[in-house]
Scaffold this active site. Structure first.
Site, PDB file in Angstrom:
ATOM      1  N   CYS A   1       0.852  -1.184   0.000  1.00 54.89           N
ATOM      2  CA  CYS A   1       0.000   0.000   0.000  1.00 54.89           C
ATOM      3  C   CYS A   1       0.893   1.240   0.000  1.00 54.89           C
ATOM      4  O   CYS A   1       2.091   1.147   0.246  1.00 54.89           O
ATOM      5  CB  CYS A   1      -0.857   0.037   1.249  1.00 54.89           C
ATOM      6  SG  CYS A   1      -1.674  -1.523   1.591  1.00 54.89           S
TER       7      CYS A   1
ATOM      8  N   ARG B   1       1.382   1.905  -5.890  1.00 50.41           N
ATOM      9  CA  ARG B   1       1.659   0.902  -4.856  1.00 50.41           C
ATOM     10  C   ARG B   1       0.422   0.099  -4.462  1.00 50.41           C
ATOM     11  O   ARG B   1       0.527  -0.936  -3.784  1.00 50.41           O
ATOM     12  CB  ARG B   1       2.216   1.595  -3.607  1.00 50.41           C
ATOM     13  CG  ARG B   1       3.491   2.340  -3.845  1.00 50.41           C
ATOM     14  CD  ARG B   1       3.955   3.008  -2.580  1.00 50.41           C
ATOM     15  NE  ARG B   1       4.254   2.010  -1.569  1.00 50.41           N
ATOM     16  CZ  ARG B   1       5.421   1.411  -1.421  1.00 50.41           C
ATOM     17  NH1 ARG B   1       6.409   1.702  -2.232  1.00 50.41           N
ATOM     18  NH2 ARG B   1       5.613   0.525  -0.476  1.00 50.41           N
TER      19      ARG B   1
ATOM     20  N   TRP C   1      -3.807  -1.928  -1.352  1.00 51.02           N
ATOM     21  CA  TRP C   1      -3.834  -3.146  -2.167  1.00 51.02           C
ATOM     22  C   TRP C   1      -4.190  -4.251  -1.187  1.00 51.02           C
ATOM     23  O   TRP C   1      -3.416  -4.586  -0.301  1.00 51.02           O
ATOM     24  CB  TRP C   1      -2.475  -3.373  -2.803  1.00 51.02           C
ATOM     25  CG  TRP C   1      -2.450  -4.495  -3.786  1.00 51.02           C
ATOM     26  CD1 TRP C   1      -3.100  -4.544  -4.984  1.00 51.02           C
ATOM     27  CD2 TRP C   1      -1.751  -5.724  -3.672  1.00 51.02           C
ATOM     28  NE1 TRP C   1      -2.842  -5.724  -5.616  1.00 51.02           N
ATOM     29  CE2 TRP C   1      -2.012  -6.479  -4.833  1.00 51.02           C
ATOM     30  CE3 TRP C   1      -0.930  -6.284  -2.701  1.00 51.02           C
ATOM     31  CZ2 TRP C   1      -1.490  -7.742  -5.060  1.00 51.02           C
ATOM     32  CZ3 TRP C   1      -0.399  -7.534  -2.927  1.00 51.02           C
ATOM     33  CH2 TRP C   1      -0.683  -8.250  -4.095  1.00 51.02           C
TER      34      TRP C   1
ATOM     35  N   ASN D   1       0.462  -0.452   6.152  1.00 46.88           N
ATOM     36  CA  ASN D   1       0.943  -1.244   5.019  1.00 46.88           C
ATOM     37  C   ASN D   1       1.584  -2.500   5.595  1.00 46.88           C
ATOM     38  O   ASN D   1       2.350  -2.413   6.549  1.00 46.88           O
ATOM     39  CB  ASN D   1       1.985  -0.435   4.238  1.00 46.88           C
ATOM     40  CG  ASN D   1       2.644  -1.247   3.132  1.00 46.88           C
ATOM     41  OD1 ASN D   1       2.041  -2.174   2.600  1.00 46.88           O
ATOM     42  ND2 ASN D   1       3.872  -0.899   2.799  1.00 46.88           N
ATOM     43  N   GLY D   2       1.249  -3.666   5.044  1.00 46.29           N
ATOM     44  CA  GLY D   2       1.861  -4.903   5.514  1.00 46.29           C
ATOM     45  C   GLY D   2       0.822  -5.852   6.087  1.00 46.29           C
ATOM     46  O   GLY D   2      -0.370  -5.720   5.811  1.00 46.29           O
TER      47      GLY D   2
ATOM     48  N   GLU E   1      10.431 -12.391 -20.732  1.00 44.30           N
ATOM     49  CA  GLU E   1      10.025 -11.045 -20.320  1.00 44.30           C
ATOM     50  C   GLU E   1       8.939 -10.489 -21.255  1.00 44.30           C
ATOM     51  O   GLU E   1       7.974  -9.872 -20.813  1.00 44.30           O
ATOM     52  CB  GLU E   1      11.263 -10.127 -20.276  1.00 44.30           C
ATOM     53  CG  GLU E   1      11.003  -8.639 -20.122  1.00 44.30           C
ATOM     54  CD  GLU E   1      10.292  -8.246 -18.822  1.00 44.30           C
ATOM     55  OE1 GLU E   1      10.001  -9.115 -17.994  1.00 44.30           O
ATOM     56  OE2 GLU E   1       9.998  -7.050 -18.681  1.00 44.30           O
TER      57      GLU E   1
ATOM     58  N   LYS F   1       5.211  -9.389 -19.955  1.00 40.86           N
ATOM     59  CA  LYS F   1       4.655  -8.055 -20.188  1.00 40.86           C
ATOM     60  C   LYS F   1       3.256  -8.166 -20.806  1.00 40.86           C
ATOM     61  O   LYS F   1       2.341  -7.450 -20.431  1.00 40.86           O
ATOM     62  CB  LYS F   1       5.567  -7.237 -21.119  1.00 40.86           C
ATOM     63  CG  LYS F   1       6.788  -6.670 -20.442  1.00 40.86           C
ATOM     64  CD  LYS F   1       6.436  -5.513 -19.524  1.00 40.86           C
ATOM     65  CE  LYS F   1       7.458  -5.284 -18.434  1.00 40.86           C
ATOM     66  NZ  LYS F   1       7.500  -6.275 -17.360  1.00 40.86           N
TER      67      LYS F   1
ATOM     68  N   GLU G   1       0.724  -9.503 -18.138  1.00 38.79           N
ATOM     69  CA  GLU G   1       0.344  -8.621 -17.039  1.00 38.79           C
ATOM     70  C   GLU G   1      -0.377  -7.367 -17.519  1.00 38.79           C
ATOM     71  O   GLU G   1      -1.155  -6.784 -16.773  1.00 38.79           O
ATOM     72  CB  GLU G   1       1.528  -8.281 -16.135  1.00 38.79           C
ATOM     73  CG  GLU G   1       2.626  -7.459 -16.736  1.00 38.79           C
ATOM     74  CD  GLU G   1       3.758  -7.165 -15.727  1.00 38.79           C
ATOM     75  OE1 GLU G   1       3.537  -7.269 -14.516  1.00 38.79           O
ATOM     76  OE2 GLU G   1       4.854  -6.816 -16.185  1.00 38.79           O
TER      77      GLU G   1
ATOM     78  N   HIS H   1      10.655 -30.252 -28.354  1.00 42.26           N
ATOM     79  CA  HIS H   1      10.408 -31.162 -27.232  1.00 42.26           C
ATOM     80  C   HIS H   1       8.979 -31.008 -26.711  1.00 42.26           C
ATOM     81  O   HIS H   1       8.670 -31.493 -25.627  1.00 42.26           O
ATOM     82  CB  HIS H   1      11.429 -30.903 -26.117  1.00 42.26           C
ATOM     83  CG  HIS H   1      12.838 -31.111 -26.573  1.00 42.26           C
ATOM     84  ND1 HIS H   1      13.368 -32.357 -26.817  1.00 42.26           N
ATOM     85  CD2 HIS H   1      13.813 -30.222 -26.907  1.00 42.26           C
ATOM     86  CE1 HIS H   1      14.615 -32.239 -27.241  1.00 42.26           C
ATOM     87  NE2 HIS H   1      14.902 -30.944 -27.312  1.00 42.26           N
TER      88      HIS H   1
ATOM     89  N   LYS I   1       2.778  -2.573  -7.439  1.00 42.08           N
ATOM     90  CA  LYS I   1       4.130  -2.260  -7.902  1.00 42.08           C
ATOM     91  C   LYS I   1       5.191  -3.045  -7.147  1.00 42.08           C
ATOM     92  O   LYS I   1       6.123  -3.568  -7.730  1.00 42.08           O
ATOM     93  CB  LYS I   1       4.386  -0.761  -7.762  1.00 42.08           C
ATOM     94  CG  LYS I   1       5.763  -0.325  -8.223  1.00 42.08           C
ATOM     95  CD  LYS I   1       5.902  -0.481  -9.713  1.00 42.08           C
ATOM     96  CE  LYS I   1       7.298  -0.173 -10.202  1.00 42.08           C
ATOM     97  NZ  LYS I   1       7.551  -0.766 -11.517  1.00 42.08           N
TER      98      LYS I   1
HETATM   99  O1  M6R Z   1      10.673  -4.438  -7.143  1.00 44.55           O
HETATM  100  P1  M6R Z   1      11.146  -5.756  -7.692  1.00 44.55           P
HETATM  101  O2  M6R Z   1      12.095  -5.597  -8.833  1.00 44.55           O
HETATM  102  O3  M6R Z   1      11.730  -6.652  -6.620  1.00 44.55           O
HETATM  103  O4  M6R Z   1       9.859  -6.476  -8.250  1.00 44.55           O
HETATM  104  C1  M6R Z   1       9.921  -7.777  -8.754  1.00 44.55           C
HETATM  105  C2  M6R Z   1       8.647  -8.137  -9.465  1.00 44.55           C
HETATM  106  O5  M6R Z   1       7.570  -8.096  -8.586  1.00 44.55           O
HETATM  107  C3  M6R Z   1       8.370  -7.214 -10.668  1.00 44.55           C
HETATM  108  O6  M6R Z   1       9.418  -7.235 -11.579  1.00 44.55           O
HETATM  109  C4  M6R Z   1       7.071  -7.657 -11.372  1.00 44.55           C
HETATM  110  O7  M6R Z   1       7.240  -8.896 -11.981  1.00 44.55           O
HETATM  111  C5  M6R Z   1       6.591  -6.617 -12.380  1.00 44.55           C
HETATM  112  N1  M6R Z   1       5.164  -6.612 -12.405  1.00 44.55           N
HETATM  113  C6  M6R Z   1       7.059  -6.883 -13.769  1.00 44.55           C
HETATM  114  O8  M6R Z   1       6.630  -5.952 -14.688  1.00 44.55           O
END
Ligand code: M6R
Length: 614
Positions: A2, A27, A75, A101-102, A484, A488, A491, A507, A609
């Site tokens: 959060c 966040r 969140w 937060n947490g 990657e 992308k 997500e 395979h 985030k």
């Molecule tokens: O802040 P971090 O780099 O540790 O975050 C790691 C992942 O949570 C972050 O890269 C996540 O996969 C993103 N949504 C990717 O775009």
């Protein structure tokens, strides 16, 4: 995860807090709320949904004048995101308001205890129990600061708490354990927040706060103690970016802006990394040369996109230093009982520096006596603070939930680390290192050239907007880039997408190929002929089965061009550095496709985030 803001000062707290929340919305964005102290009472409003819902509610029903306030953008972890579970939460008498937060792991016990004493808790959150406990202490005569210390000593888990007391109008009190919190130092006003972005508009001077600390801000003072009340030093720092970095600057999305910032970010990540005599220098490298010479194994840990950066790091570290290098998802790492010794170097890669899985992984490594180095973008975050050494990536604030420039600069930092190890251990000559650094220094311009193809990539996204699935293929360092690219797309566009090592096709995955299926192929530079030719065979195979091939290859690669339905050209670069240019079209593609589908690119559904709970 959060976002949290607290403010005390001469200005209208509502605006300062809501504007701060806007910059922290990355966040968490499933509900938001504020609490203001006004003439001995708390004025609070909170709404499910994005911050705009709260904004509208505040416009319809303006809160009273106040110079002290707290705010929260959530969140959800405990309880669904509705008005009731949104923060702030109030104590039984409505005198104390609290944001959190947490996760408070022992909240069930605390809640049962409170209910047995007759407290009525109206939400399903773990936070409300803490609000009731805090207020009970204040009502019994403690100051808000003392009350906070008493309560946090009873809490288990990871938390940042920020509170106000209606009867103590010029004070905000916060506490942290394993969850981010910084203080902002203003002139006659002070701030606390999860991230400096919340107050960057007002001050660039900040204080790093340590674990298990309680901070009290008034207009003219910031004091820090531990949970037992002993005064604690706090390290001041200057934030080296400004408000413009936290604004969209004319782009439709932060993500698109951040993609286009990448040439500058690569340049910044490389800035000041070598001495006048051409030797690499990493200022934040607190490990001695001898420590680095003693390393007999490197393990790189991370999650999500950062994990794909670790996969690239492995190729560079092993090739340039000949030290065995393993990479591992941080959340898997400690549970498999990895073999760690004093000569193991564990590298944690994290944009935010707060990812709980990665943090727990480094704590495990340190407990076993290993050395830990962080590659991180966030100054003063928990992971670099708890590491023996750090390489900051200097990408500036990354607001879009999807990591782009964070990833790009993680790659640069990984190359620098590998080269630095090679320099210290003598596995590369100085002129060889200088030559690679020279190649890296050309990358801002080369990444810029890839960005010039944005219109073509956007047109491709428009063409594929209705595709049901997209596959990504790569070999060598192109493999993590394929992964990657698929992440992308998943997500942001919520589409089925998968990345494969191209050699793995035969395979199994080749069975997925059907007429018209888009397959994005990252072709290695021809510097490694075998790799290039094998990738070409893979492309021919899938094409023969009807795939629509979208090929990313060197600009003058005429051999592969006939097999590309769409050709995206990449500047000529060494094989190990190709990820820096190859990832860019994939970022642009996912951003545009998600935009065309009408999704919120900066705040994709179900994602936050930084993931500060395991
Ligand atoms: O802040 P971090 O780099 O540790 O975050 C790691 C992942 O949570 C972050 O890269 C996540 O996969 C993103 N949504 C990717 O775009």
């Amino acid at each position: 995860m959060c976002g949290i803001v607290g403010y005390v000062g001469p200005r209208q707290a509502e605006r300062i807090v809501v504007d701060g929340l806007r910059r922290l919305e990355y966040r968490g964005y499933d509900s938001a709320g504020i609490a203001l102290v006004h003439e001995g009472t708390i004025a609070s409003d909170k709404r499910a949904g994005k911050l705009s819902n709260l904004d509208k509610a505040l416009a319809d029903n303006p809160p009273p004048e106040s110079s002290t306030g707290i705010g929260h953008t959530r969140w959800a972890t405990h309880g669904p995101p509705n008005d009731q579970n949104a923060h702030p939460h109030l104590g039984a008498e409505g005198r104390v308001a609290l944001v959190h937060n947490g996760i408070i792991e022992n909240f069930a016990v605390l809640r049962a205890e409170l209910e047995a004493e007759g407290h009525e808790l109206v939400s399903e959150t773990d936070t409300e129990a803490a609000a009731h406990l805090l207020e009970a202490e204040v009502v019994a005569g403690s100051t808000l600061t003392e009350a906070m210390r008493q309560v946090v000593r009873r809490l288990e888990g990871a938390f940042t708490l920020v509170a106000v007391d209606a009867q103590d109008p010029d004070r905000v009190v916060a506490a942290r354990r394993n969850s981010p919190l910084v203080a902002g130092i203003g002139d006659g006003e002070n701030f606390v927040a999860s991230d400096v972005a919340a107050f960057i508009e007002h001050t660039r001077e900040a204080l790093e706060l340590g674990q298990d600390q309680v901070v009290t801000i008034t207009r003219d003072d910031i004091s820090v103690t531990d949970f037992d009340g002993a005064e604690q030093p706090a390290t001041p720092f200057h934030v080296d970016w400004d408000l413009s970095a936290a604004e969209k600057g004319g782009y439709d999305w932060f993500m698109r802006k951040e993609i286009f910032e990448q040439p500058g970010c690569v340049a910044d990540a490389l800035l000041g990394r070598h001495s006048a005599r051409g030797r690499l220098q990493l200022d934040e490298m607190r490990l001695s040369d001898q420590d680095l010479r003693d390393v007999d194994k490197v393990i790189v840990v991370a999650c999500g996109t950062a994990f794909y950066a670790t996969m690239v790091a492995k190729y560079a570290i092993e090739h340039w230093t000949r030290i065995p290098c393993e990479v591992e998802l941080a959340h898997e790492f400690r549970y498999r009982d990895p073999i760690l010794t004093r000569d193991t170097l564990v590298v944690a890669v994290s944009q935010s520096g707060e990812t709980a899985d990665t943090l727990m992984a480094i704590r495990h490594a340190k407990a076993q006596g290993s050395k830990v180095l962080a590659i991180c973008n966030t100054n003063g975050a928990t992971i670099p603070r708890e590491s023996d050494a750090v390489i900051y990536t200097h990408a500036g604030p990354e607001i879009g939930v999807a990591s782009t420039k964070g990833f790009m600069t993680q790659l640069v930092a990984s190359y620098l680390l590998a080269l630095y190890l090679a320099q210290v251990r003598g596995t590369k000559f100085g002129d060889e290192i200088s030559q690679i650094v020279g190649e890296l220094e050309q990358m801002p311009q080369k990444v810029g050239r890839v960005l010039e193809q944005a219109d073509a990539v956007n047109a491709l996204a428009a063409d594929l907007a209705e595709a049901r699935s997209v596959l990504f293929l790569g070999r060598h360092t192109g493999f993590p880039i394929a992964l990657e690219g698929a992440l992308k797309l998943k997500e942001l566009a919520y589409m089925h997408a998968e990345g494969f090592a191209a050699g793995e096709l035969k395979h199994g995955p080749i069975a997925l190929i059907e007429d018209g299926l888009p397959v994005i192929c990252v072709v290695p530079p021809r510097g490694r002929d075998q790799l290039h030719d094998k990738m070409l065979s893979g492309i021919q195979e899938i094409r023969a089965r009807g795939a629509r091939t979208i090929v990313l290859a060197e600009e003058d690669d005429e051999v592969v061009r006939p097999y590309a339905d769409t050709f995206i050209s990449l500047p000529k670069v060494p094989t190990l550095l190709q990820p820096l240019v190859a990832v860019v079209p994939l970022q642009l593609f996912a951003c545009e496709l998600a935009t065309l589908k009408g999704h919120d690119v900066d705040q994709p559904r179900n994602l936050a985030k930084s993931v500060t709970v395991e």
